[in-house]
Scaffold this active site. Structure first.
Site: not given
Length: 496
Positions: A118, A204, A239, A296
């Site tokens: 990430k 972030e 999530h 994917r």
């Protein structure tokens, strides 16, 4: 490049069955690997050949690169489709197949590496001109460092695992409380290490009440890249996506063009050749920011197929064979609206506890515009060894309102006995006025938790249930005086 003859599917459940069907349509031989727990599965029954593999646990069995390579050698497979999950985003796996002379139906290992981290993927996105969330894109060293960075950015912020995915390894920090910050850092790094073997985290700005909107891309080995529009996946629990739709009710033509252009630019930046998904968070003003790229096929890809008419798995196979896309961006037309619900073996009234048991009846309805991607069939044993998703229910309508009504009808008429499912809960989400209005965001289920609970029964309903229970008890009591054959049958019924 020569055509692919035999595709080994290194996966299980509904995605394995779905890939088998496309292979059959393309004239490819389909081989499915399976753990003992899946020996009677739908995918195994559909495949041209099934090859048993073993491991310390059912999940570990499908995560073994050696298992898949051995299966390829034994079955003569010249290509592997990884589906999603398991080894689908494992660069080491892609390289091992390449070294063995077996084609990987997915992007190159370098692209997987680039997008799998990430921190690195955010830097690459910035280089490609993609909007990124304000934050610190290096590794957060400790809790004090996290607090310093958070104060410089402004609260709220979110800590994320660098190697993360699937909603794991995330913690929101709402204010400058040192104890809360330290606890968030320790829990995030611990979860990241346990889930991904990599404790690194980054930080972030946390976008409040965002929509989760993703862009499907296709790239070939000749440098052609297109996008297939967006999917909205804002209905999430912890999530994890629950309901997906395409197109988004929030995205207009100019926003679609801007998001699509940035997704294509990122794919070009990493030389992407296969199907992939660039995920964004979008704030209420329409500002969008790069979240991650999944290298994917996605669980929710059928909604894109329903509105474009494309078979994304077929496109993956053709790309792996070296073919060009055969169409440009202007040829992509989005027609109608599609919705996908993930039908899971779980009890929504008990905090979504996974449910197990024998699937005695599984009978989805026959409805126009309805597609079923199932990994199970009647008689299967549903265990806790794998993800609880039983099937994906997908509908298409001329409009979003029509698609919602069609999906509600499908959920109401899908009969499942033997295992508790979330069907009734999904129907309540679709029936909610805010969902119908398109006011969806990632905290939707939590904010409307009370309204989505099963309604209390009316006095009349309670009386009916009580009468039925009393009648059932009386019937079973009377069975004591029945002839032996009937009594035995009643006992068998009660014990099932």
């Amino acid at each position: 490049m020569t055509p692919i003859h035999t595709v080994l599917i290194a996966n299980r459940g509904e995605i394995a069955a779905r890939i088998v069907r496309t292979c059959r349509r393309l004239g490819k031989r389909a081989v499915v690997v399976y753990h003992e727990a899946d020996q009677d599965s739908l995918a195994v029954r559909l495949a041209d050949e099934a090859y048993r593999i073993d491991g310390a646990t059912p999940v570990a069995t499908y995560l073994s690169i050696d298992n898949i390579l051995a299966a390829c050698r034994a079955t003569g497979a010249d290509a592997v489709h990884p589906g999603f999950g398991f080894l689908s985003e494992n660069a080491e796996f892609a390289r091992a197949l390449d070294e063995a002379g077996i084609r990987f139906i997915g992007p190159g290992a370098d692209a997987i590496d680039a997008m799998g981290d990430k921190i690195r993927s955010k830097r690459i996105a910035q280089e490609a001109g993609v909007n990124t969330i304000p934050g610190y894109d290096g590794e957060i060293r400790n809790a004090d460092h996290a607090l310093d960075v958070a104060c410089s950015i402004g609260f709220p912020v979110i800590l994320k695992a660098s190697a993360g995915g699937g909603g794991k390894g995330m913690r929101v920090i709402h204010d400058a409380n040192p104890d809360a910050c330290r606890a968030a850092f320790e829990r995030t790094t611990s979860e990241a290490q346990a889930a991904f073997g990599d404790a690194r985290v980054f930080l972030e700005k946390y976008i409040e009440r965002p929509r989760h909107i993703e862009i499907q891309v296709l790239g070939d080995q000749h440098g052609n890249v297109v996008h297939l529009g967006e999917r909205e996946c804002s209905i999430q629990r912890r999530h994890q996506k629950v309901i997906e739709e395409a197109p988004s009710s929030f995205v207009n033509a100019s926003l679609r063009e801007a998001m699509g252009a940035q997704a294509v630019a990122l794919a070009r930046e990493v030389g992407y050749a296969s199907a992939g998904t660039v995920e964004f968070v979008v704030d209420p003003s329409g500002a969008f920011y790069f979240l991650e790229m999944n290298t994917r096929i996605q669980v929710e890809h059928p909604v894109t197929e329903m509105i474009t008419g494309l078979d994304i798995v077929a496109e993956q196979i053709r790309i792996a064979e070296g073919e060009s896309l055969g169409f440009n961006q202007d040829a992509i037309q989005l027609k109608g609206h599609a919705i996908e619900c993930r039908l899971c073996a779980e009890d929504a009234e008990r905090d979504f506890m996974p449910a197990t048991g024998k699937l005695r009846v599984f009978h989805p309805p026959e409805v126009d515009g309805f597609r079923l991607d199932a990994g199970v069939q009647e008689g299967d044993n549903v265990t806790s060894a794998f993800d609880p998703m039983l099937a994906k229910l997908i509908v298409r309508g001329a409009t979003r309102a029509e698609a919602i009504e069609r999906m509600r009808a499908v959920l109401a008429r899908t009969v499942v006995l033997g295992v508790t499912t979330n069907a009734a809960y999904l129907e309540r989400v679709l029936a909610h006025a805010e969902f119908a209005a398109g006011n969806t965001y990632t905290s939707f289920l939590e904010e409307h938790k009370a309204a989505l609970q099963i309604p209390a029964p009316t006095p009349e309903q309670a009386a009916v249930v009580l009468a039925a229970a009393l009648l059932s008890n009386r019937t079973l009591a009377d069975a004591r005086f029945a002839p032996p054959a009937i009594h035995g049958a009643m006992q068998d019924w009660r014990n099932e």
